[in-house]
Design a protein around this motif. Structure first.
Motif, PDB file in Angstrom:
ATOM      1  N   PRO A 223       0.666  -1.113   0.150  1.00  0.00           N
ATOM      2  CA  PRO A 223       0.286  -0.009   0.297  1.00  0.00           C
ATOM      3  C   PRO A 223       0.810   1.075  -0.038  1.00  0.00           C
ATOM      4  O   PRO A 223       2.163   1.026   0.788  1.00  0.00           O
ATOM      5  CB  PRO A 223      -1.025   0.085   1.240  1.00  0.00           C
ATOM      6  N   PRO A 224       0.425   1.925  -0.707  1.00  0.00           N
ATOM      7  CA  PRO A 224       1.179   3.811  -0.568  1.00  0.00           C
ATOM      8  C   PRO A 224       1.117   3.149   0.761  1.00  0.00           C
ATOM      9  O   PRO A 224       0.604   3.871   1.936  1.00  0.00           O
ATOM     10  CB  PRO A 224       0.628   5.162  -1.019  1.00  0.00           C
ATOM     11  N   PRO A 225       2.365   4.539   1.050  1.00  0.00           N
ATOM     12  CA  PRO A 225       3.218   4.983   2.222  1.00  0.00           C
ATOM     13  C   PRO A 225       1.865   5.839   3.452  1.00  0.00           C
ATOM     14  O   PRO A 225       1.450   5.443   4.754  1.00  0.00           O
ATOM     15  CB  PRO A 225       3.696   6.354   2.073  1.00  0.00           C
TER      16      PRO A 225
ATOM     17  N   PRO B  31     -12.174   9.397  14.310  1.00  0.00           N
ATOM     18  CA  PRO B  31     -12.133   8.592  13.050  1.00  0.00           C
ATOM     19  C   PRO B  31     -12.014   9.035  11.560  1.00  0.00           C
ATOM     20  O   PRO B  31     -12.990  10.553  11.569  1.00  0.00           O
ATOM     21  CB  PRO B  31     -13.924   8.054  12.663  1.00  0.00           C
ATOM     22  N   ASN B  32     -11.165   8.316  10.775  1.00  0.00           N
ATOM     23  CA  ASN B  32     -10.652   9.066   9.625  1.00  0.00           C
ATOM     24  C   ASN B  32     -11.279   8.746   8.012  1.00  0.00           C
ATOM     25  O   ASN B  32     -10.978   7.746   8.014  1.00  0.00           O
ATOM     26  CB  ASN B  32      -9.476   8.941   9.389  1.00  0.00           C
ATOM     27  N   HIS B  33     -12.193   8.830   8.456  1.00  0.00           N
ATOM     28  CA  HIS B  33     -13.337   8.673   7.605  1.00  0.00           C
ATOM     29  C   HIS B  33     -13.103   8.385   5.423  1.00  0.00           C
ATOM     30  O   HIS B  33     -13.013   7.456   5.249  1.00  0.00           O
ATOM     31  CB  HIS B  33     -14.618   9.153   7.442  1.00  0.00           C
ATOM     32  N   LEU B  34     -12.563   9.637   5.359  1.00  0.00           N
ATOM     33  CA  LEU B  34     -11.332   9.630   4.162  1.00  0.00           C
ATOM     34  C   LEU B  34     -10.489   8.927   3.794  1.00  0.00           C
ATOM     35  O   LEU B  34     -10.700   8.232   2.931  1.00  0.00           O
ATOM     36  CB  LEU B  34     -11.281  11.766   4.026  1.00  0.00           C
ATOM     37  N   VAL B  35     -10.003   8.698   4.946  1.00  0.00           N
ATOM     38  CA  VAL B  35      -8.406   7.859   4.834  1.00  0.00           C
ATOM     39  C   VAL B  35      -8.996   6.114   3.938  1.00  0.00           C
ATOM     40  O   VAL B  35      -8.552   5.399   3.767  1.00  0.00           O
ATOM     41  CB  VAL B  35      -7.771   7.324   5.906  1.00  0.00           C
ATOM     42  N   LYS B  36     -10.236   6.338   5.353  1.00  0.00           N
ATOM     43  CA  LYS B  36     -10.773   5.042   5.246  1.00  0.00           C
ATOM     44  C   LYS B  36     -11.161   4.655   4.027  1.00  0.00           C
ATOM     45  O   LYS B  36     -11.533   3.669   3.231  1.00  0.00           O
ATOM     46  CB  LYS B  36     -12.202   4.458   6.631  1.00  0.00           C
TER      47      LYS B  36
ATOM     48  N   LYS C 110     -11.057   1.598  -1.694  1.00  0.00           N
ATOM     49  CA  LYS C 110     -10.871   1.941  -3.099  1.00  0.00           C
ATOM     50  C   LYS C 110      -9.869   1.628  -3.735  1.00  0.00           C
ATOM     51  O   LYS C 110      -9.972   0.504  -4.225  1.00  0.00           O
ATOM     52  CB  LYS C 110     -11.049   3.434  -3.266  1.00  0.00           C
ATOM     53  N   TRP C 111      -8.139   1.812  -2.770  1.00  0.00           N
ATOM     54  CA  TRP C 111      -6.990   1.140  -2.829  1.00  0.00           C
ATOM     55  C   TRP C 111      -7.327  -0.245  -3.770  1.00  0.00           C
ATOM     56  O   TRP C 111      -7.451  -0.916  -4.365  1.00  0.00           O
ATOM     57  CB  TRP C 111      -6.088   1.663  -2.186  1.00  0.00           C
ATOM     58  N   SER C 112      -8.159  -0.811  -2.418  1.00  0.00           N
ATOM     59  CA  SER C 112      -8.487  -2.509  -2.023  1.00  0.00           C
ATOM     60  C   SER C 112      -8.853  -2.905  -3.200  1.00  0.00           C
ATOM     61  O   SER C 112      -8.008  -4.369  -3.675  1.00  0.00           O
ATOM     62  CB  SER C 112      -8.898  -2.734  -0.443  1.00  0.00           C
TER      63      SER C 112
ATOM     64  N   ARG D  49      -7.149   7.883  -8.418  1.00  0.00           N
ATOM     65  CA  ARG D  49      -6.759   6.679  -8.440  1.00  0.00           C
ATOM     66  C   ARG D  49      -4.956   6.347  -8.982  1.00  0.00           C
ATOM     67  O   ARG D  49      -3.946   5.039  -8.313  1.00  0.00           O
ATOM     68  CB  ARG D  49      -6.753   5.779 -10.467  1.00  0.00           C
ATOM     69  N   SER D  50      -4.027   7.628  -9.130  1.00  0.00           N
ATOM     70  CA  SER D  50      -2.730   7.712  -9.260  1.00  0.00           C
ATOM     71  C   SER D  50      -1.821   8.044  -7.954  1.00  0.00           C
ATOM     72  O   SER D  50      -2.455   9.717  -8.561  1.00  0.00           O
ATOM     73  CB  SER D  50      -2.171   7.595 -10.105  1.00  0.00           C
TER      74      SER D  50
END
Length: 450
Positions: free
Chosen positions: A79-81, A134-139, A144-146, A201-202
């Motif tokens: 995963p990205p850092p 809770p960090n809803h954005l990162v979740k 999406k990444w998964s 996405r990138s």
């Protein structure tokens, strides 16, 4: 048969040896070079993941392998850092924001705090409080990444030409920037839409955008965004996506037109766009320097209004943004002046998002005017009622902390608490069964009563 031979023991053993050699080379480079690159660590992590997959396949029983896809295990990129917990180094499951603005996996940061640490593991700064948001954005980004990584494993989808850009092409990027400044509305809209997709996405595209952020906020584009809802929606999403990258966060925060654009969006757009704007301000506010900028720009009042409005899509992000901003003293004063205490207390009384509302009240009650308003709104009896309910120990701890501050700021509240305590022994129960902090605060109030 040919396929099973390719994935057989001998090729796997050879691949393992080669990957171990490559891993040794990468680790040595990282250890010996002070200025090693993030790409080098990611490459090493990728090799470790691949070795783990090979090892799992080697030890699994034949019947366990039946559920696996029939292809050779290959190096899966880590995963990205920004999606990995700084403590464990693993993909976060339940990302939460610490008072320092850093995001961690809830399990690992809770263990850190329970071990008695009072500092941020990343910055080593002393924490003003240990509340976790809770960090809803990162979740959402992790989800999406998964999904994207899962879909990438299908060669059929890859051959179908799905547009996924991991390494942003410089020529493509330059052309896109030119189109963003186009005089043609249709061309500009298409360029903004494409930028939104790529920035989502990138990670490499987000990083490449560092020197071009001002071009997103030129006069022509912003004026058009004020007239076209779809264009504004895409621009807000782009800001949110770009702000995930650490370096972009500072650049966006220091671009006044970007902050004002987000604040205006909080006031008058459809709910999904307002939600993204609140989430973007939340991400930007994790940087200390941005907290001051966002507060001075006038974001606090529309965020309070979103909480009062109470729409499920916006209220959590708005509350989290207020909590983050109010770690700065002047923002705390503005929030109290702008009516945050009344709005938050009413939400608590209506049993709406009690966790989030108590988090903010626990910070705001350090302000004398907030204590006075809490008293006028009947918060003492409300908080004592919550303590008697079957709520989480963390919420009980917050309630006692607020009561403790109120008691030591306004002695008249002691009589009200004493009347309830004599009848129900609410604080006495917390002093025996609560968390260590709750017990300490409850005992402090009881001593004061005696």
């Amino acid at each position: 048969m040919a396929k099973s031979a390719e994935c057989g023991v001998v090729p796997q053993a050879k691949a393992t040896v080669e990957m171990k050699r490559e891993l040794e080379r990468m680790v040595n480079a990282i250890v010996e070079e002070e200025d090693y690159t993030v790409e080098a660590t990611d490459h090493a992590m990728g090799i470790l993941w691949a070795l783990k997959d090979l090892k799992l396949k080697a030890v699994m029983k034949p019947q366990e392998l039946l559920g696996l896809d029939n292809f050779c295990f290959s190096a899966v990129p880590p995963p990205p850092p920004e999606l990995r917990c700084p403590i464990s180094g693993e993909l976060m499951k339940d990302p939460v924001v610490l008072a320092s603005g850093q995001t961690y996996d809830e399990t690992f940061i809770q263990k850190w705090l329970k071990d008695g640490h009072q500092t941020c593991p990343t910055t080593d700064h002393v924490l003003p409080h240990t509340l976790l948001t809770p960090n809803h954005l990162v979740k959402k980004i992790i989800s999406k990444w998964s999904k994207e990584k899962t879909s990438e494993m299908s060669s059929a989808e890859m051959e179908g030409g799905e547009e996924y850009v991991e390494d942003a092409n410089l020529q493509q990027f330059t052309t896109l920037l030119e189109r963003l400044s186009s005089s043609s509305l249709s061309d500009q809209k298409e360029a903004v839409k494409e930028t939104r997709v790529l920035s989502n996405r990138s990670p490499s595209f987000r990083a490449r955008f560092q020197d071009a952020i001002p071009q997103l906020f030129d006069t022509v584009l912003l004026e058009r965004a004020n007239s076209y809802i779809d264009l504004r929606e895409d621009l807000v999403a782009i800001i949110l996506n770009l702000s995930v990258h650490d370096s972009n966060r500072k650049l966006v925060g220091e671009t006044p037109s970007a902050i004002h654009f987000l604040i205006e969006t909080l006031r008058n757009e459809r709910i999904e766009t307002r939600s993204n704007a609140a989430a973007a301000l939340l991400v930007l506010s994790t940087l200390d320097s941005n907290k001051h900028i966002i507060g001075k720009s006038g974001a606090i009042k529309p965020l309070i209004d979103l909480i009062e409005e109470g729409h499920p899509l916006t209220v959590k992000d708005a509350a989290a943004a207020i909590l983050s901003l109010c770690t700065v003293v002047e923002n705390r004063a503005w929030a109290v002046t702008l009516g945050a205490v009344t709005v938050l207390t009413k939400k608590v009384m209506d049993d709406i998002l009690i966790d989030e509302m108590l988090d903010i009240l626990a910070i705001l009650c350090s302000h004398q005017k907030a204590v006075e308003e809490l008293g006028e709104l009947g918060a003492v009896s409300c908080l004592l009622d919550i303590l008697r309910k079957n709520v989480s120990e963390l919420n009980k701890e917050k309630c006692v902390a607020i009561l403790y501050t109120m008691c030591f700021s306004d002695r008249t509240k002691l009589r009200e608490i004493l009347a309830v305590e004599s009848a129900c022994e609410t604080l006495s129960n917390v002093a025996q069964t609560g968390t260590s902090r709750a017990r300490r605060k409850a005992n402090g109030i009881l001593e004061r009563l005696n």
